[in-house]
Design a protein around this motif. Structure first.
Motif, PDB file in Angstrom:
ATOM      1  N   PRO A  88      68.661 -15.566  16.719  1.00  0.00           N
ATOM      2  CA  PRO A  88      68.512 -16.606  15.762  1.00  0.00           C
ATOM      3  C   PRO A  88      68.482 -15.990  14.391  1.00  0.00           C
ATOM      4  CG  PRO A  88      66.867 -17.087  16.653  1.00  0.00           C
ATOM      5  CD  PRO A  88      67.741 -16.766  17.606  1.00  0.00           C
ATOM      6  N   HIS A  89      67.478 -14.900  14.932  1.00  0.00           N
ATOM      7  CA  HIS A  89      67.079 -14.052  13.552  1.00  0.00           C
ATOM      8  C   HIS A  89      68.083 -12.939  13.443  1.00  0.00           C
ATOM      9  CE1 HIS A  89      63.146 -15.456  13.543  1.00  0.00           C
ATOM     10  NE2 HIS A  89      62.884 -14.596  14.973  1.00  0.00           N
ATOM     11  N   PHE A  90      68.931 -12.210  14.465  1.00  0.00           N
ATOM     12  CA  PHE A  90      70.130 -11.975  14.531  1.00  0.00           C
ATOM     13  C   PHE A  90      71.295 -12.274  13.345  1.00  0.00           C
ATOM     14  CE2 PHE A  90      73.793  -9.232  15.193  1.00  0.00           C
ATOM     15  CZ  PHE A  90      73.012  -7.682  14.509  1.00  0.00           C
ATOM     16  N   THR A  91      71.699 -13.655  13.217  1.00  0.00           N
ATOM     17  CA  THR A  91      72.545 -14.531  13.190  1.00  0.00           C
ATOM     18  C   THR A  91      72.303 -14.964  11.646  1.00  0.00           C
ATOM     19  OG1 THR A  91      72.993 -15.367  15.126  1.00  0.00           O
ATOM     20  CG2 THR A  91      74.053 -16.336  13.106  1.00  0.00           C
ATOM     21  N   HIS A  92      71.439 -15.107  11.170  1.00  0.00           N
ATOM     22  CA  HIS A  92      70.297 -15.267   9.527  1.00  0.00           C
ATOM     23  C   HIS A  92      70.485 -14.006   9.255  1.00  0.00           C
ATOM     24  CE1 HIS A  92      69.777 -19.661   9.929  1.00  0.00           C
ATOM     25  NE2 HIS A  92      69.576 -19.426  11.189  1.00  0.00           N
ATOM     26  N   ILE A 121      72.317 -11.259   9.499  1.00  0.00           N
ATOM     27  CA  ILE A 121      74.224 -10.756   9.150  1.00  0.00           C
ATOM     28  C   ILE A 121      74.621 -11.341   7.862  1.00  0.00           C
ATOM     29  CG2 ILE A 121      73.492  -8.934  11.322  1.00  0.00           C
ATOM     30  CD1 ILE A 121      75.498 -10.830  12.395  1.00  0.00           C
ATOM     31  N   SER A 122      74.140 -12.931   8.518  1.00  0.00           N
ATOM     32  CA  SER A 122      74.629 -13.274   7.260  1.00  0.00           C
ATOM     33  C   SER A 122      73.840 -14.046   5.735  1.00  0.00           C
ATOM     34  CB  SER A 122      74.427 -15.226   7.883  1.00  0.00           C
ATOM     35  OG  SER A 122      74.588 -15.076   9.305  1.00  0.00           O
ATOM     36  N   GLY A 123      73.291 -13.095   5.566  1.00  0.00           N
ATOM     37  CA  GLY A 123      72.213 -12.804   4.656  1.00  0.00           C
ATOM     38  C   GLY A 123      71.664 -14.923   3.896  1.00  0.00           C
ATOM     39  N   ASP A 124      71.167 -15.442   4.829  1.00  0.00           N
ATOM     40  CA  ASP A 124      70.265 -16.080   5.116  1.00  0.00           C
ATOM     41  C   ASP A 124      68.665 -16.088   5.418  1.00  0.00           C
ATOM     42  OD1 ASP A 124      72.762 -17.530   4.718  1.00  0.00           O
ATOM     43  OD2 ASP A 124      73.151 -18.116   6.556  1.00  0.00           O
ATOM     44  N   PRO A 125      67.626 -16.536   4.374  1.00  0.00           N
ATOM     45  CA  PRO A 125      66.755 -16.440   4.811  1.00  0.00           C
ATOM     46  C   PRO A 125      65.964 -17.628   5.932  1.00  0.00           C
ATOM     47  CG  PRO A 125      66.792 -16.798   2.484  1.00  0.00           C
ATOM     48  CD  PRO A 125      68.419 -16.968   2.970  1.00  0.00           C
ATOM     49  N   PHE A 126      65.368 -16.977   7.180  1.00  0.00           N
ATOM     50  CA  PHE A 126      64.842 -17.613   7.651  1.00  0.00           C
ATOM     51  C   PHE A 126      63.411 -16.334   8.382  1.00  0.00           C
ATOM     52  CE2 PHE A 126      65.294 -18.409  12.298  1.00  0.00           C
ATOM     53  CZ  PHE A 126      65.722 -20.019  13.362  1.00  0.00           C
ATOM     54  N   PRO A 127      62.852 -18.099   8.626  1.00  0.00           N
ATOM     55  CA  PRO A 127      61.453 -18.225   9.526  1.00  0.00           C
ATOM     56  C   PRO A 127      61.460 -16.467  10.321  1.00  0.00           C
ATOM     57  CG  PRO A 127      61.679 -20.047   9.546  1.00  0.00           C
ATOM     58  CD  PRO A 127      62.677 -19.372   9.471  1.00  0.00           C
ATOM     59  N   THR A 128      59.880 -15.612   9.665  1.00  0.00           N
ATOM     60  CA  THR A 128      59.128 -14.874  10.924  1.00  0.00           C
ATOM     61  C   THR A 128      58.168 -15.130  10.662  1.00  0.00           C
ATOM     62  OG1 THR A 128      59.755 -13.050   9.238  1.00  0.00           O
ATOM     63  CG2 THR A 128      61.674 -13.092  10.747  1.00  0.00           C
ATOM     64  N   PRO A 129      57.509 -14.074  11.704  1.00  0.00           N
ATOM     65  CA  PRO A 129      55.911 -14.209  12.321  1.00  0.00           C
ATOM     66  C   PRO A 129      54.956 -13.924  10.662  1.00  0.00           C
ATOM     67  CG  PRO A 129      56.937 -13.188  13.715  1.00  0.00           C
ATOM     68  CD  PRO A 129      58.136 -13.784  12.862  1.00  0.00           C
ATOM     69  N   PHE A 130      56.568 -12.657   9.909  1.00  0.00           N
ATOM     70  CA  PHE A 130      55.737 -12.099   8.966  1.00  0.00           C
ATOM     71  C   PHE A 130      55.962 -13.200   7.536  1.00  0.00           C
ATOM     72  CE2 PHE A 130      58.535  -8.768  11.316  1.00  0.00           C
ATOM     73  CZ  PHE A 130      57.266  -8.572  11.888  1.00  0.00           C
ATOM     74  N   ALA A 131      56.716 -13.967   7.623  1.00  0.00           N
ATOM     75  CA  ALA A 131      56.724 -15.012   6.546  1.00  0.00           C
ATOM     76  C   ALA A 131      55.657 -15.421   6.105  1.00  0.00           C
ATOM     77  CB  ALA A 131      57.796 -16.164   6.188  1.00  0.00           C
ATOM     78  N   LEU A 151      59.726 -18.482   4.848  1.00  0.00           N
ATOM     79  CA  LEU A 151      61.000 -17.223   5.513  1.00  0.00           C
ATOM     80  C   LEU A 151      60.373 -16.257   4.614  1.00  0.00           C
ATOM     81  CD1 LEU A 151      64.012 -19.863   3.009  1.00  0.00           C
ATOM     82  CD2 LEU A 151      63.172 -20.026   5.349  1.00  0.00           C
ATOM     83  N   SER A 152      61.697 -16.090   5.275  1.00  0.00           N
ATOM     84  CA  SER A 152      62.024 -13.818   5.659  1.00  0.00           C
ATOM     85  C   SER A 152      63.048 -14.238   4.644  1.00  0.00           C
ATOM     86  CB  SER A 152      61.313 -13.603   6.578  1.00  0.00           C
ATOM     87  OG  SER A 152      59.943 -13.542   7.268  1.00  0.00           O
ATOM     88  N   SER A 153      63.398 -12.743   4.321  1.00  0.00           N
ATOM     89  CA  SER A 153      64.423 -11.976   3.371  1.00  0.00           C
ATOM     90  C   SER A 153      65.830 -11.918   5.271  1.00  0.00           C
ATOM     91  CB  SER A 153      64.730 -10.754   2.819  1.00  0.00           C
ATOM     92  OG  SER A 153      63.607 -10.121   3.788  1.00  0.00           O
ATOM     93  N   PRO A 154      66.978 -12.011   4.684  1.00  0.00           N
ATOM     94  CA  PRO A 154      67.365 -11.078   5.676  1.00  0.00           C
ATOM     95  C   PRO A 154      67.149  -9.995   6.013  1.00  0.00           C
ATOM     96  CG  PRO A 154      68.681 -12.229   4.581  1.00  0.00           C
ATOM     97  CD  PRO A 154      67.491 -12.316   3.207  1.00  0.00           C
ATOM     98  N   THR A 155      67.055  -9.185   6.026  1.00  0.00           N
ATOM     99  CA  THR A 155      66.790  -7.889   6.178  1.00  0.00           C
ATOM    100  C   THR A 155      65.707  -8.186   6.679  1.00  0.00           C
ATOM    101  OG1 THR A 155      67.389  -6.900   4.254  1.00  0.00           O
ATOM    102  CG2 THR A 155      66.217  -5.688   5.518  1.00  0.00           C
ATOM    103  N   THR A 156      64.611  -8.592   6.574  1.00  0.00           N
ATOM    104  CA  THR A 156      63.183  -8.946   8.344  1.00  0.00           C
ATOM    105  C   THR A 156      63.816  -9.473   8.887  1.00  0.00           C
ATOM    106  OG1 THR A 156      61.924  -8.983   5.617  1.00  0.00           O
ATOM    107  CG2 THR A 156      61.093  -9.389   8.093  1.00  0.00           C
TER     108      THR A 156
END
Length: 113
Positions: free
Chosen positions: A32-36, A38-48, A55-60
């Motif tokens: 899920p993290h890689f897919t979001h 590389i698609s340029g979508d923000p997505f939750p991570t432990p760093f958010a 939501l964390s940045s796509p790069t994160t």
């Protein structure tokens, strides 16, 4: 002439099963993290903010996916899992299933926020 050198059989210990389970867990978390990411979508991570909810940045997300991939790979190699060791591979796939179910529950609220 017959080749008499054989590779020694590795005795499987409890920590190989633990490593196989968590290898599956970390490798499933890559998707899920890689897919979001590389698609340029923000997505939750432990760093958010808050962790796992914001939501964390796509790069994160891409970097988090790569770290999960590295940890999963190391754990898979440590586990000694292979197609010949069916029980270890079963534990590996159980780790994948557990992670996927947990992520489906954790991220179902993401779209409602």
């Amino acid at each position: 002439m017959e080749n008499t050198t054989q590779t020694p059989e590795i005795k499987i210990k409890w920590y190989h099963y633990l490593a196989a389970f968590f290898a599956g867990f970390f490798l499933a978390n890559v998707v899920p993290h890689f897919t979001h990411g590389i698609s340029g979508d923000p997505f939750p991570t432990p760093f958010a903010n808050p962790p796992g909810k914001g939501l964390s940045s796509p790069t994160t997300n891409v970097l988090w996916a790569c770290l999960n991939l590295l940890i999963g790979y190391i754990l898979f190699k440590t586990s000694k899992a292979s197609y010949k060791r069916k029980l270890l591979m079963t534990v590996f796939f159980i780790g994948i299933v557990v992670c996927c179910v947990m992520l489906s529950i954790a991220f179902q609220e993401k779209m409602k926020a």
